[in-house]
Design a protein around this motif. Structure first.
Motif: not given
Length: 354
Positions: A11-31
């Protein structure tokens, strides 16, 4: 290490992956949003955002704080619950579709064997957020805009689905990782070019399918020249008329997340995903994570390239009329993609096998 194999560790690994992808997409969207505005400005021979931060790089973050700090205004007579739920649904659905996108070998949150079906299911639900937003606003203009958008999205989902069936027929799988793996090697193995030397004649079918997918993606995400739900001279801002502050921001983030998602999809389905178009035997001696970074870089560059193409279309293609939009989808793209399915199916049964 045994901890990570337990349910809590998973559960912790999956939550970490989801957080990493979500934050990465949000930062990418900004630029990418900044790049969208810069490309549009460049085509029109002006500078675009250039004040906030060096070269205007922080403009998207300034816009974010402006939206977040504004007052949320709910129109009198609107259904408040549905009104606020609509942008949230749009935002959430735009991001959970990324769960099956493989960024590099093994770099995927959920490697589903029916990944394509999962994407179809999520994309079909996206219409509900837009309809809810238009209806809950208690105004005829947002409602008309939401109906236009819903009709447009449903119309072009049909042609997108039929185009993807061609890729499924060639790959023999609905798993996106397997689809990408079968495009490894030289550039002619990409499905846009037929999927290999033995199937090279299929380039006359598959390359037009890639173009139809790209154009349908523009219509599916309400991008110019198919931004009819937001045609300012007719419906002001479509289903977003009554929205402001954070709810409006959620709609916009969801819309741009869907745009980048379609760029990722055309990369994965037709242009090799993370495969650079030549054999990568030299990566065998590299550490796995370094090789994956190389693959991710290839995937990222291709996705940004297709986003640039979408931004260029916005800059110099005039808007379609609504009847032209529907005629293109139902009378041209739908029959063409149906014929393509028949041709690819016939090749798989009677043609030379790769």
């Amino acid at each position: 290490m045994e901890f990570w194999t337990t349910p809590l560790g998973w559960t912790l690994i999956t939550a970490g992956q989801i957080l990493l992808v979500t934050v990465g997409i949000l930062i990418s969207l900004a630029f990418l949003l900044l790049a969208d505005r810069k490309i549009w400005a460049g085509v029109q021979m002006r500078k675009g955002p250039n004040v906030v931060g060096p070269f205007g790089l922080l403009q998207s973050f300034a816009d974010f704080f402006k939206f977040v700090l504004k007052e949320v205004i709910v129109p009198a007579g609107a259904d408040k619950t549905v009104f606020l739920l609509a942008p949230l649904i749009t935002f959430i659905l735009a991001f959970i579709a990324w769960a099956v996108i493989p960024f590099a070998p093994g770099w995927v949150i959920s490697d589903l064997n029916v990944g394509i079906l999962y994407i179809f299911a999520i994309s079909s639900l996206g219409v509900y957020g837009i309809i809810m937003g238009g209806w809950a606003s208690n105004s005829k203009y947002p409602f008309l805009g939401s109906l236009r958008s819903a009709a447009q999205m449903v119309s072009y989902e049909v042609s997108i689905g039929l185009v993807i069936i061609n890729v499924i027929l060639l790959a023999g799988s609905m798993n996106l990782t397997q689809i990408v793996n079968q495009q490894s090697g030289w550039i002619w193995n990409w499905y846009a070019f037929g999927g290999g030397l033995a199937t090279l004649p299929l380039i006359v079918v598959m390359f037009p399918m890639a173009i139809i997918f790209f154009i349908s993606a523009l219509a599916e995400t309400n991008r110019p020249p198919f931004d009819l739900p937001e045609a300012e001279s007719e419906l002001v801002a479509g289903y977003q008329v009554e929205y402001s502050s954070t709810p409006y921001l959620l709609f916009m983030i969801g819309e741009y997340a869907n745009i980048v998602f379609m760029c990722a999809m055309i990369t994965l389905l037709f242009f090799g995903g993370w495969n650079p178009g030549f054999p990568t035997d030299f990566l065998a001696s590299w550490p796995q994570w370094v090789a994956n970074l190389f693959y991710f870089g290839v995937f990222f560059v291709k996705t940004v390239f297709w986003f640039t193409m979408i931004a260029m279309v916005k800059a110099f293609v005039p808007r379609y009329r609504y009847d032209q939009l529907m005629r293109l989808g139902w009378k041209i793209f739908l029959p063409t993609s149906l014929v393509a399915v028949v041709l690819v199916s016939a090749w798989r049964v009677f043609g030379v096998q790769a």
